[in-house]
Design an enzyme around this catalytic site. Structure first.
Site, PDB file in Angstrom:
ATOM      1  N   TRP A  23       0.834  -1.219   0.000  1.00 22.65           N
ATOM      2  CA  TRP A  23       0.000   0.000   0.000  1.00 22.65           C
ATOM      3  C   TRP A  23       0.860   1.258   0.000  1.00 22.65           C
ATOM      4  O   TRP A  23       0.367   2.356  -0.225  1.00 22.65           O
ATOM      5  CB  TRP A  23      -0.924   0.013   1.214  1.00 22.65           C
ATOM      6  CG  TRP A  23      -0.202   0.225   2.544  1.00 22.65           C
ATOM      7  CD1 TRP A  23       0.886  -0.464   3.005  1.00 22.65           C
ATOM      8  CD2 TRP A  23      -0.514   1.195   3.551  1.00 22.65           C
ATOM      9  NE1 TRP A  23       1.259   0.007   4.248  1.00 22.65           N
ATOM     10  CE2 TRP A  23       0.416   1.026   4.613  1.00 22.65           C
ATOM     11  CE3 TRP A  23      -1.482   2.176   3.670  1.00 22.65           C
ATOM     12  CZ2 TRP A  23       0.405   1.807   5.769  1.00 22.65           C
ATOM     13  CZ3 TRP A  23      -1.497   2.949   4.826  1.00 22.65           C
ATOM     14  CH2 TRP A  23      -0.559   2.766   5.856  1.00 22.65           C
ATOM     15  N   ASP A  24       2.150   1.097   0.256  1.00 24.16           N
ATOM     16  CA  ASP A  24       3.080   2.228   0.203  1.00 24.16           C
ATOM     17  C   ASP A  24       2.851   3.046  -1.063  1.00 24.16           C
ATOM     18  O   ASP A  24       2.928   4.275  -1.069  1.00 24.16           O
ATOM     19  CB  ASP A  24       4.542   1.748   0.172  1.00 24.16           C
ATOM     20  CG  ASP A  24       4.922   0.843   1.334  1.00 24.16           C
ATOM     21  OD1 ASP A  24       4.052   0.085   1.798  1.00 24.16           O
ATOM     22  OD2 ASP A  24       6.093   0.879   1.759  1.00 24.16           O
TER      23      ASP A  24
ATOM     24  N   GLU B 166       0.603  -2.700  12.410  1.00 20.07           N
ATOM     25  CA  GLU B 166       0.774  -4.152  12.365  1.00 20.07           C
ATOM     26  C   GLU B 166       1.054  -4.757  13.738  1.00 20.07           C
ATOM     27  O   GLU B 166       1.319  -5.945  13.845  1.00 20.07           O
ATOM     28  CB  GLU B 166       1.888  -4.516  11.385  1.00 20.07           C
ATOM     29  CG  GLU B 166       1.532  -4.146   9.965  1.00 20.07           C
ATOM     30  CD  GLU B 166       2.607  -4.514   8.970  1.00 20.07           C
ATOM     31  OE1 GLU B 166       3.675  -5.006   9.373  1.00 20.07           O
ATOM     32  OE2 GLU B 166       2.371  -4.297   7.773  1.00 20.07           O
TER      33      GLU B 166
ATOM     34  N   LYS C 125       2.697   0.215  16.040  1.00 20.64           N
ATOM     35  CA  LYS C 125       3.896   0.180  15.210  1.00 20.64           C
ATOM     36  C   LYS C 125       4.033   1.466  14.389  1.00 20.64           C
ATOM     37  O   LYS C 125       5.118   2.007  14.240  1.00 20.64           O
ATOM     38  CB  LYS C 125       3.824  -1.026  14.271  1.00 20.64           C
ATOM     39  CG  LYS C 125       5.039  -1.195  13.392  1.00 20.64           C
ATOM     40  CD  LYS C 125       4.896  -2.402  12.465  1.00 20.64           C
ATOM     41  CE  LYS C 125       6.117  -2.563  11.577  1.00 20.64           C
ATOM     42  NZ  LYS C 125       5.916  -3.555  10.519  1.00 20.64           N
TER      43      LYS C 125
HETATM   44  C1  BGC Z   1       5.024  -1.615   7.337  1.00 20.80           C
HETATM   45  C2  BGC Z   1       3.989  -1.646   6.239  1.00 20.80           C
HETATM   46  C3  BGC Z   1       4.659  -1.358   4.915  1.00 20.80           C
HETATM   47  C4  BGC Z   1       5.807  -2.303   4.676  1.00 20.80           C
HETATM   48  C5  BGC Z   1       6.574  -1.976   3.416  1.00 20.80           C
HETATM   49  C6  BGC Z   1       6.118  -2.587   7.010  1.00 20.80           C
HETATM   50  O1  BGC Z   1       7.101  -2.532   7.982  1.00 20.80           O
HETATM   51  O2  BGC Z   1       4.461  -1.916   8.579  1.00 20.80           O
HETATM   52  O3  BGC Z   1       2.994  -0.689   6.487  1.00 20.80           O
HETATM   53  O4  BGC Z   1       3.742  -1.466   3.895  1.00 20.80           O
HETATM   54  O5  BGC Z   1       6.688  -2.234   5.769  1.00 20.80           O
HETATM   55  O6  BGC Z   1       7.138  -0.699   3.486  1.00 20.80           O
END
Ligand code: BGC
Length: 780
Positions: free
Chosen positions: A361-362, A488, A592
């Site tokens: 989703w970034d 997360e 997080k």
């Molecule tokens: C984050 C996610 C992100 C992913 C990739 C993870 O550590 O919690 O939100 O999409 O990294 O950057």
């Protein structure tokens, strides 16, 4: 904060003035060049020493089994990992009898400069071989933004004080040996020798290798052509083997003489095209590049970037480091998205193999906002990629017993690649994030063709997902249970507020678009009945709220959980997920990354100012920022809530994430979302920029360090420049029809070419809430 800086602070360049082998891998990411299709890490020309060799082609991956200790229904069975393709960057050099290898002899000087306006990386060094021969090497490297398949290097060597016999070997190397991946689960899995040779060719100055990935069956072709300039008796010869093609150039140079090799490298891949077709494709790309040669490529590169900076630059006075960092960020985000063209924009762009080269989703929530207002075509392309992957997303929804489309949490090709349900696959919000990006793009560009041909299908299929994932309870309230929001460290939660608000917007947008384009909606099988059900779900969406504390809950019941014991958690126990069991993180109040706080930005109209401040103050002491996606979002809301000093510290953290390697994993690739977050922190945070229906609103509030913040952006066929000082705001419509923007709530009509200035109300500088122990952002 790290005090030692690897790079000089300059406005338009990133300059490394000496080579430190201990941060080689980090610098390879920082100096990576890419156009979104081809990516070359900043490896040294001679190939060794290296931290992590890397040449990537967007979409080229290998599949591997995903092992589970205990399998379960619906777990993805195979994973996709980006692979290191044939390396066209290598130019080895032999000086008299000795290889030019910086680990030996004496390095007199070594400088690398990433030129953000020229779009090239320049390297100059002076070296004395172990036998005492002194030479100068100069190389300039680019990955072309105008010719999508092309990378190019101009390499020059000259003796300093005596005659030297030199040999340059310009190579294409497949199946390079890779260093072992480290123990961090986020680091990419190294796949050894994934390429099977199909063709090798060398003739005159031309080289070509064609390979095919073993399991994913993708054909990769890389070809090179050279222009060699040197003293009269310079000789050349070429040869090829299954994994190596080489042009060898030999010469004897007197002081004052140079040997120069210009190498053009063309890349191509396909899952369907035949071997001869791929060979022809790269040969043709080479012919096109050779037509104008190095000089034309360099000129095109500069022109492309001039255009970009004219519509995207952000200027900061009063803070040189942030000035440099934001341009570095813009440059890399452009590189990641510029020519991705219906392919994903991975979390690391094409700068490293971290996260297996997956997109998350970034893209929609961090990268696309910046691109929407600076390079909108790239946004349309990125969302068309999502549309192209709809078959896989529909299949996934069906597998999960849901309707519509369930887009993957992480992927390269479109299939779900997350092997971990709670902190991965359950993050259904990615679907609403995609919908949000569609709405943002259409609102900012007015591109109704896109809305009809691409946007609508994405909105409708994701709305269907929400309608089937959620349910109305006996009172009619709509709930979405058992999902993971952006945080997360809270998994499988009920009614995650971010998810619910974003799903609500998704459902409404789908219903609106169906009304606007009834004929096309019919083709998707969407009718009034269905959109009424979407509206119904949207209007009765549960938004959990704790009336006693007067704060929104991150998810139902969240504020009731035990608080994480921050005082007993040591500084070296972050990131928590590497030191504590997930089950414990899940059942405590510990966050997080920005979650409810992100909702206050993306769904800002759902919160009044009072709740923005109170919610922020509640969640701030619980948020540990174990993800690089957090700081920029916290900067935006901290600025809005009047915590300007804190906002500044968060903006700095986002901005310096990679230049100062704050998370100690820049070696695996750059944090593209955090880089894009730099723009977000400055433009959205300090500029107070928000979209409001058919126009833009600004509420500038500069941190004390900034004496001026200026930026340019595109909005509905207009180019707008805004310039803020501590006292004034000046708005100039550089091109396009007149527009009325809002300045701190006041309507400001703009005519093309006529700047309008307004006073800026004194911002609040409130004392900020605390962060968890050890997690206060560094102060600069
Ligand atoms: C984050 C996610 C992100 C992913 C990739 C993870 O550590 O919690 O939100 O999409 O990294 O950057």
């Amino acid at each position: 904060m790290i005090t030692h800086r690897s790079y000089a602070v300059e406005p338009w360049t990133v300059r490394e003035t000496e080579l430190s082998l201990d941060v080689l891998a980090q610098s390879e990411s920082v100096f990576a060049l890419s156009n979104g299709h081809v990516g070359w890490r900043g490896n040294l020309d001679e190939g060794e020493p290296h931290g992590l060799p890397g040449s990537y082609l967007n979409g080229v991956y290998e599949v591997h089994p995903l092992p589970y200790a205990e399998a379960g229904y619906g777990y993805p069975e195979s994973g996709q990992t980006v692979i290191n393709i044939t390396n066209g960057k290598v130019l080895r050099l032999l000086v008299d009898d000795e290889p030019f290898d910086l680990r030996y002899g004496r390095l007199v000087s070594h400088e690398r400069v990433l030129d953000l306006r020229g779009g090239v990386m320049e390297r100059t060094c002076e070296w004395i071989s172990p036998a005492g021969t002194r030479i100068r090497v100069r190389s300039t490297r680019m990955v072309s933004l105008s010719q999508r398949s092309i990378g190019a290097i101009a390499y020059e060597v000259e003796p300093v004080d005596c005659s030297v016999r030199v040999v340059i070997q310009s190579e294409l190397v497949a199946n390079e040996q890779l260093p072992q991946a480290n123990g961090d689960p986020r680091a990419a899995m190294a796949l050894q020798a994934p390429l099977e040779p199909e063709e090798d060719f060398a003739s005159g100055n031309r080289l070509r290798l064609v390979h095919r990935t073993r399991r994913s069956g993708l054909r990769v072709a890389v070809a090179a052509d050279h222009v060699v300039t040197g003293p009269e008796r310079t000789t050349t010869g070429s040869e090829s083997h299954p994994d190596l093609a080489r042009l060898t150039v030999a010469s004897v140079l007197e002081p004052g003489q140079k040997l120069r090799v210009e190498k053009l490298v063309a890349h191509g891949w396909s899952g369907t095209r035949s071997r001869p077709a791929m060979s022809d494709q790269v040969d043709a790309a080479l012919a096109a590049a050779a037509h104008g040669g190095w000089t034309a490529l360099a000129e095109e590169q500069r022109a492309y970037l001039e255009d970009f900076w004219a519509r995207a630059d952000v200027e900061v006075d009063g803070d040189e480091e942030i000035q440099q960092a934001v341009r570095f960020a813009l440059f890399h985000v452009l590189q990641a998205g510029a020519r991705a063209e219906e392919r994903a924009i991975p979390a690391k762009g094409l700068t490293g193999s971290g996260y297996d080269g997956h997109a998350f989703w970034d893209t929609e929530m961090f990268v696309l906002p910046l691109l929407t207002y600076t390079s909108p075509n790239a946004v349309a392309e990125a969302l068309r990629w999502r549309q192209n992957t709809l078959p896989a997303a529909r299949e996934r929804a069906a597998q999960l017993g849901l309707h519509g489309a369930a887009f993957p949490w992480r992927t390269i090709e479109g299939e779900e690649g997350s092997a971990y349900w709670p902190a991965g696959t359950a993050a259904f919000h990615v679907n609403a994030d995609i919908a949000h990006a569609v709405v943002r793009y259409v609102a900012a560009t007015g591109d109704t063709d896109f809305e009809r041909d691409t946007g609508m299908e994405l909105l409708v299929e994701t709305a269907r997902l929400w309608r089937s994932l959620g349910h109305h309870d006996h009172r009619g309230t709509f709930h979405i249970d058992g999902v993971t929001g952006p945080d997360e460290y809270s998994a499988i939660a009920d009614d995650n507020t971010y998810t619910n608000l974003m799903a609500r917007a998704n459902l409404r947008a789908a219903a609106d678009v169906v009304e606007r384009h009834p004929k096309e909606a019919e083709r998707l099988g969407a009718d009034d009945e269905e959109s009424a059900a979407w509206r119904d779900a949207a209007e009765s969406m549960n938004i959990p709220y704790n009336a006693e504390l007067r704060v929104h809950e991150q998810s139902a019941g969240f504020t009731r959980y035990q608080r994480w014991d921050f005082t007993s958690t040591r500084a070296d126990q972050y990131p928590l997920m590497l030191h504590f069991p997930y089950f414990d993180l899940y059942r405590k109040q510990v966050i997080k990354q920005a979650d409810l706080v992100l909702a206050m930005y993306t769904c800002g109209s759902e919160f009044d100012e009072e709740h923005i401040a109170r919610n922020f103050a509640y969640y701030e002491p619980l948020t540990v920022r174990d993800s690089s996606l957090s700081a920029a979002v916290q900067a935006v809301i901290a600025a809005q809530a009047g915590f300007l000093r804190l906002a500044y510290d968060y903006a700095s953290e986002a901005a310096l994430m990679d230049l100062e390697d704050l998370e100690h994993n820049t070696r695996d690739g750059l944090h593209i979302a955090s880089l894009a977050g730099t723009w977000m922190a400055l433009v959205v945070g300090f500029g107070g920029t928000r979209r409001a229906r058919d126009t833009l609103e600004f509420a500038p509030r500069l941190p004390e360090r900034f004496s001026r913040l200026a930026f340019t952006m595109l909005f509905r066929d207009r180019r707008l420049r805004v310039e803020f000082t501590q006292e004034t705001a000046t708005y100039t419509l550089l091109s396009g029809p007149s527009l009325t923007v809002r300045h701190h709530g006041e309507a400001v009509p703009l005519q093309p070419g006529t700047p309008v200035t307004r006073p800026v109300p004194q911002p609040r500088h409130l004392p900020a809430p605390d962060q968890p122990l050890h997690r206060r952002p560094g102060a600069r």
